[in-house]
Write an enzyme that holds these catalytic residues in place. Structure first.
Site, PDB file in Angstrom:
ATOM      1  N   ARG A  77      38.261  29.779  39.909  1.00 20.38           N
ATOM      2  CA  ARG A  77      39.170  30.852  40.357  1.00 20.38           C
ATOM      3  C   ARG A  77      38.367  32.026  40.903  1.00 20.38           C
ATOM      4  NH1 ARG A  77      43.553  33.241  36.223  1.00 20.38           N
ATOM      5  NH2 ARG A  77      41.670  34.118  35.290  1.00 20.38           N
ATOM      6  N   ARG A 110      30.476  55.366  52.885  1.00 21.88           N
ATOM      7  CA  ARG A 110      31.923  55.109  52.841  1.00 21.88           C
ATOM      8  C   ARG A 110      32.476  54.781  54.228  1.00 21.88           C
ATOM      9  NH1 ARG A 110      36.954  56.748  53.459  1.00 21.88           N
ATOM     10  NH2 ARG A 110      38.484  56.227  51.843  1.00 21.88           N
ATOM     11  N   HIS A 135      35.621  51.829  55.715  1.00 20.65           N
ATOM     12  CA  HIS A 135      36.466  50.700  55.309  1.00 20.65           C
ATOM     13  C   HIS A 135      35.851  49.354  55.689  1.00 20.65           C
ATOM     14  CE1 HIS A 135      39.290  53.921  54.733  1.00 20.65           C
ATOM     15  NE2 HIS A 135      40.230  53.098  54.324  1.00 20.65           N
ATOM     16  N   GLU A 151      55.925  37.110  37.650  1.00 21.14           N
ATOM     17  CA  GLU A 151      54.960  37.035  36.540  1.00 21.14           C
ATOM     18  C   GLU A 151      55.031  38.358  35.804  1.00 21.14           C
ATOM     19  OE1 GLU A 151      50.772  36.852  37.639  1.00 21.14           O
ATOM     20  OE2 GLU A 151      51.078  38.129  39.388  1.00 21.14           O
ATOM     21  N   LEU A 163      49.280  35.473  40.218  1.00 23.92           N
ATOM     22  CA  LEU A 163      47.943  35.029  39.840  1.00 23.92           C
ATOM     23  C   LEU A 163      48.047  33.654  39.186  1.00 23.92           C
ATOM     24  CD1 LEU A 163      44.961  36.152  39.734  1.00 23.92           C
ATOM     25  CD2 LEU A 163      45.346  36.115  37.281  1.00 23.92           C
TER      26      LEU A 163
HETATM   27  N1  PMP Z   1      48.893  37.320  35.968  1.00 22.55           N
HETATM   28  C1  PMP Z   1      48.224  38.492  36.008  1.00 22.55           C
HETATM   29  C2  PMP Z   1      48.664  39.543  36.965  1.00 22.55           C
HETATM   30  C3  PMP Z   1      47.128  38.713  35.160  1.00 22.55           C
HETATM   31  O1  PMP Z   1      46.446  39.864  35.206  1.00 22.55           O
HETATM   32  C4  PMP Z   1      46.762  37.694  34.237  1.00 22.55           C
HETATM   33  C5  PMP Z   1      45.638  37.914  33.261  1.00 22.55           C
HETATM   34  N2  PMP Z   1      44.445  38.130  33.884  1.00 22.55           N
HETATM   35  C6  PMP Z   1      47.480  36.497  34.233  1.00 22.55           C
HETATM   36  C7  PMP Z   1      48.545  36.349  35.113  1.00 22.55           C
HETATM   37  C8  PMP Z   1      47.130  35.379  33.287  1.00 22.55           C
HETATM   38  O2  PMP Z   1      45.955  34.722  33.684  1.00 22.55           O
HETATM   39  P1  PMP Z   1      45.037  33.953  32.627  1.00 22.55           P
HETATM   40  O3  PMP Z   1      45.922  32.958  31.940  1.00 22.55           O
HETATM   41  O4  PMP Z   1      43.997  33.300  33.452  1.00 22.55           O
HETATM   42  O5  PMP Z   1      44.498  34.976  31.690  1.00 22.55           O
END
Ligand code: PMP
Length: 282
Positions: free
Chosen positions: A49, A97, A99, A177, A201
């Site tokens: 990842r 600095r 971008h 999420e 994520l």
């Molecule tokens: N979504 C977000 C936005 C997060 O910050 C995290 C934790 N880092 C997760 C999901 C869960 O990911 P993991 O199971 O890899 O900790």
């Protein structure tokens, strides 16, 4: 001890330039790896990842996989405690600095630290935790584990302000999420999970939960989760490397199901703990 750019140094000596692009722009990525009994959990998945995050921000990986393994082993070995969270942080380095990316060859800043792993308390496991909902106002590349976490910080604080443990994010009528976790919904013994796409994520724990569901014959459905399914859930779970699998038992002040951690969630947590033990012993 902190790892910073090739050296292990005490926290007070781990200093960086104010021109670091992580400081100036939030221009970097990170990972957090849970470590149980000094064994990193799902290390290869976390490093994969990290590679995807680096690729997405067009930053060359400063270390080979073997080098990362060595550094992670070293930082684990330097701590006095067995269960740790190893945090890795890579920015696009120090430059005037601007971008636009700095000149090719600008060394990235690489930092790692290890802290005691804090997982849910037995009281939290027994009663579950509260969550609130909010509109997901983050960008459209939430699949990148970037260090620019201002929206996540503000969204998580909404939960804290409400005396809750997490903010569950809604976008366009769908559950995405948590501010710092993935969310699963259970209805009629089926697990519902949002798909891995640019909006969330891809959690390492998310994968483990779906694998454990499949291994134990629990049906799961991966697809956009409508807000109304969230609001009528029998169970809601929050998952992450530190929260593990934690029941959400109130949502916006309303009970989830009967307001207590559900049976399937309790079984999933048992499977998760058993899986952890098997990995630790391997
Ligand atoms: N979504 C977000 C936005 C997060 O910050 C995290 C934790 N880092 C997760 C999901 C869960 O990911 P993991 O199971 O890899 O900790």
């Amino acid at each position: 001890m902190i790892y910073l750019n090739g050296r292990f140094v005490p926290l007070e000596e781990a200093t960086i330039s104010v021109l670091d692009r992580g400081f100036i722009f939030g221009d970097g990525v990170y990972e957090l790896i849970p470590v149980y009994s000094r064994k990193p959990f799902r290390l290869n998945e976390h490093l994969a990842r990290l590679q995807r995050s680096l690729d997405a921000i067009r930053l060359p990986n400063p270390h080979s996989e073997a080098e990362w393994h060595g550094l992670i082993d070293q930082i684990i070995g330097l701590q006095a405690f067995d269960d740790q969270s190893v945090y890795m942080h890579i920015t696009r380095g120090v430059a005037k600095r601007d971008h636009a990316f700095p000149a090719a060859g600008t060394p990235p800043t690489v930092m790692m630290m290890a802290n005691p792993l804090v997982t849910p308390t037995s009281a939290q496991i027994e009663t579950g935790v509260a969550a609130v909902t909010a509109v997901d106002n983050r960008w459209l590349r939430c699949d990148i584990k970037g260090i620019s976490l201002l929206p996540n910080v503000l969204l998580r604080q909404l939960a804290v302000d409400a005396g809750a443990a997490e903010t569950i994010l809604l976008r366009g009528g769908f559950m995405i999420e948590g501010a710092a976790s993935n969310i699963f919904v259970v209805k009629d013994e089926v697990i519902y999970a949002p798909p891995k796409n640019n909006l969330m994520l891809p959690g390492i724990t998310y994968d483990v939960v779906l694998e454990l569901a499949a291994q134990n014959g629990v049906q799961s459905h991966i697809g956009a989760v409508p807000e109304r399914l969230l609001r009528h859930a029998d169970e809601i779970w929050q998952t992450s490397s530190t929260r593990e699998v934690l029941a959400v038992t109130t949502l916006d002040g309303e009970p989830v199901g009967d307001g207590r951690p559900g049976l399937l969630g309790q079984r999933m947590l048992e499977w998760y703990q058993a899986y952890k033990l098997s990995v630790m012993r391997a």
